[in-house]
Design a protein around this motif. Structure first.
Motif, mmCIF file in Angstrom:
data_model
loop_
_atom_site.group_PDB
_atom_site.id
_atom_site.type_symbol
_atom_site.label_atom_id
_atom_site.label_comp_id
_atom_site.label_asym_id
_atom_site.label_seq_id
_atom_site.Cartn_x
_atom_site.Cartn_y
_atom_site.Cartn_z
ATOM 1 N N PHE A 24 0.807 -1.222 0.000
ATOM 2 C CA PHE A 24 0.000 0.000 0.000
ATOM 3 C C PHE A 24 0.840 1.271 0.000
ATOM 4 C CE2 PHE A 24 -2.444 -3.310 2.297
ATOM 5 C CZ PHE A 24 -3.403 -3.524 1.330
ATOM 6 N N GLU A 25 1.991 1.244 0.639
ATOM 7 C CA GLU A 25 2.828 2.440 0.707
ATOM 8 C C GLU A 25 3.416 2.816 -0.654
ATOM 9 O OE1 GLU A 25 5.424 1.941 4.105
ATOM 10 O OE2 GLU A 25 3.753 2.325 5.476
ATOM 11 N N ASP A 26 3.331 1.902 -1.643
ATOM 12 C CA ASP A 26 3.765 2.205 -3.011
ATOM 13 C C ASP A 26 2.658 2.846 -3.853
ATOM 14 O OD1 ASP A 26 6.374 1.336 -2.769
ATOM 15 O OD2 ASP A 26 5.962 -0.678 -3.552
ATOM 16 N N PHE A 27 1.444 2.938 -3.352
ATOM 17 C CA PHE A 27 0.331 3.482 -4.138
ATOM 18 C C PHE A 27 0.615 4.867 -4.718
ATOM 19 C CE2 PHE A 27 -3.575 0.891 -2.507
ATOM 20 C CZ PHE A 27 -2.979 -0.276 -2.936
ATOM 21 N N PRO A 28 1.309 5.770 -4.001
ATOM 22 C CA PRO A 28 1.590 7.081 -4.609
ATOM 23 C C PRO A 28 2.401 6.993 -5.908
ATOM 24 C CG PRO A 28 1.922 7.196 -2.249
ATOM 25 C CD PRO A 28 1.717 5.736 -2.598
ATOM 26 N N ARG A 29 3.054 5.875 -6.155
ATOM 27 C CA ARG A 29 3.851 5.721 -7.368
ATOM 28 C C ARG A 29 2.986 5.525 -8.611
ATOM 29 N NH1 ARG A 29 8.740 1.804 -5.834
ATOM 30 N NH2 ARG A 29 9.605 2.685 -7.730
ATOM 31 N N PHE A 30 1.716 5.142 -8.424
ATOM 32 C CA PHE A 30 0.849 4.944 -9.593
ATOM 33 C C PHE A 30 -0.572 5.475 -9.426
ATOM 34 C CE2 PHE A 30 0.836 0.932 -7.214
ATOM 35 C CZ PHE A 30 -0.511 0.696 -7.046
ATOM 36 N N MET A 31 -0.933 5.950 -8.240
ATOM 37 C CA MET A 31 -2.276 6.503 -8.040
ATOM 38 C C MET A 31 -2.210 8.023 -8.019
ATOM 39 S SD MET A 31 -4.274 4.102 -5.358
ATOM 40 C CE MET A 31 -4.781 2.456 -5.823
ATOM 41 N N ASP A 32 -2.856 8.625 -8.999
ATOM 42 C CA ASP A 32 -2.880 10.074 -9.140
ATOM 43 C C ASP A 32 -3.570 10.706 -7.930
ATOM 44 O OD1 ASP A 32 -2.466 12.492 -10.457
ATOM 45 O OD2 ASP A 32 -4.463 12.426 -11.379
ATOM 46 N N GLY A 33 -2.932 11.691 -7.353
ATOM 47 C CA GLY A 33 -3.508 12.409 -6.228
ATOM 48 C C GLY A 33 -3.220 11.800 -4.870
ATOM 49 N N VAL A 34 -2.673 10.597 -4.828
ATOM 50 C CA VAL A 34 -2.317 9.976 -3.557
ATOM 51 C C VAL A 34 -0.908 10.427 -3.200
ATOM 52 C CG1 VAL A 34 -1.930 7.815 -2.310
ATOM 53 C CG2 VAL A 34 -3.837 8.003 -3.930
ATOM 54 N N GLU A 35 -0.807 11.192 -2.120
ATOM 55 C CA GLU A 35 0.501 11.697 -1.695
ATOM 56 C C GLU A 35 1.232 10.719 -0.788
ATOM 57 O OE1 GLU A 35 -0.198 15.603 0.011
ATOM 58 O OE2 GLU A 35 0.207 16.489 -1.956
ATOM 59 N N GLN A 36 0.469 10.026 0.093
ATOM 60 C CA GLN A 36 1.114 9.125 1.043
ATOM 61 C C GLN A 36 0.098 8.117 1.560
ATOM 62 O OE1 GLN A 36 2.248 10.789 4.881
ATOM 63 N NE2 GLN A 36 4.147 9.617 4.822
ATOM 64 N N ASP A 41 -1.102 -1.157 10.537
ATOM 65 C CA ASP A 41 -0.991 -2.569 10.895
ATOM 66 C C ASP A 41 -1.548 -3.365 9.718
ATOM 67 O OD1 ASP A 41 -3.857 -2.673 11.190
ATOM 68 O OD2 ASP A 41 -3.700 -2.143 13.302
ATOM 69 N N GLU A 42 -1.708 -4.669 9.871
ATOM 70 C CA GLU A 42 -2.121 -5.469 8.711
ATOM 71 C C GLU A 42 -3.526 -5.146 8.222
ATOM 72 O OE1 GLU A 42 -3.425 -9.632 10.892
ATOM 73 O OE2 GLU A 42 -1.332 -9.320 10.365
ATOM 74 N N ARG A 43 -4.353 -4.494 9.029
ATOM 75 C CA ARG A 43 -5.719 -4.132 8.627
ATOM 76 C C ARG A 43 -5.907 -2.656 8.291
ATOM 77 N NH1 ARG A 43 -10.444 -7.152 9.368
ATOM 78 N NH2 ARG A 43 -10.090 -9.126 10.407
ATOM 79 N N HIS A 44 -5.054 -1.782 8.780
ATOM 80 C CA HIS A 44 -5.324 -0.342 8.722
ATOM 81 C C HIS A 44 -4.237 0.451 8.003
ATOM 82 C CE1 HIS A 44 -7.654 -1.873 12.172
ATOM 83 N NE2 HIS A 44 -8.577 -1.077 11.666
ATOM 84 N N ASN A 45 -4.697 1.452 7.221
ATOM 85 C CA ASN A 45 -3.809 2.370 6.507
ATOM 86 C C ASN A 45 -4.307 3.795 6.712
ATOM 87 O OD1 ASN A 45 -2.002 0.542 4.847
ATOM 88 N ND2 ASN A 45 -4.000 -0.214 4.239
ATOM 89 N N HIS A 46 -3.362 4.714 6.748
ATOM 90 C CA HIS A 46 -3.693 6.147 6.802
ATOM 91 C C HIS A 46 -3.288 6.751 5.457
ATOM 92 C CE1 HIS A 46 -4.477 10.084 8.462
ATOM 93 N NE2 HIS A 46 -3.363 10.487 7.862
ATOM 94 N N TRP A 47 -4.220 7.490 4.838
ATOM 95 C CA TRP A 47 -4.021 8.070 3.508
ATOM 96 C C TRP A 47 -3.988 9.582 3.583
ATOM 97 C CZ3 TRP A 47 -5.042 5.343 -1.356
ATOM 98 C CH2 TRP A 47 -5.264 3.970 -1.196
ATOM 99 N N ARG A 48 -3.156 10.179 2.719
ATOM 100 C CA ARG A 48 -3.193 11.621 2.460
ATOM 101 C C ARG A 48 -3.265 11.805 0.957
ATOM 102 N NH1 ARG A 48 1.474 13.588 4.462
ATOM 103 N NH2 ARG A 48 2.409 13.810 2.417
#
Length: 152
Positions: A24-36, A41-48
């Motif tokens: 998931f932490e690689d998503f900014p490399r290919f998702m437009d507008g995703v900064e971070q 943990d294995e269930r939870h992510n924080h997005w900016r």
């Protein structure tokens, strides 16, 4: 709520596409507008995200994850309301299909207008196209998590 569904064929084996999507932490490399994306943990992510000059932060929870088949999530806090699933299907030994379906609640006039004009669908399509290029150029995932998360 609005819904977007997009599908793409990817020229890598199923496990390669799935394993890369779990990073998931690689998503900014290919998702437009995703900064971070920060995996808590294995269930939870924080997005900016920052889209059209508007920064939003939110948390997601993975509610169902079955290796090489699907990852389903929902937001659990923050400025965004959405839920979705990305699923994976083997086409042959070297190709697979990635399908993303997402329900989301556009916030404010600008997002509702973008939704009405199909801009959200095009953004998701672009993200899948960039994922395809990202993983095909690499040819190999840069990690993977193959744990099982079951709905609570």
């Amino acid at each position: 709520m609005s819904m977007v569904q997009e599908t793409i064929e990817v020229d890598v084996p199923l496990h390669t596409a799935y394993d890369q999507w779990t990073q998931f932490e690689d998503f900014p490399r290919f998702m437009d507008g995703v900064e971070q994306v920060v995996q808590i943990d294995e269930r939870h992510n924080h997005w900016r995200t920052k889209i059209a000059g508007v920064t939003r932060e939110f948390d997601t929870e993975i509610v169902d994850q079955l290796p090489d088949q699907k990852i389903a999530w929902r937001t659990v806090g923050g400025d965004v309301q959405q839920m979705g699933v990305v699923s994976f299907a083997r086409l042959d030994d070297s190709r697979c299909e990635v399908r993303l379906a997402m329900d989301y609640d556009p916030q404010g006039m600008a997002e509702r207008a973008a939704d009405t004009l199909g801009m959200i669908d095009r953004r998701v399509r672009g993200d899948l196209d960039r994922f395809k290029s990202f993983i095909e150029e690499r040819g190999v995932e840069n990690g993977g998590w193959r744990g099982r998360i079951t709905p609570a």
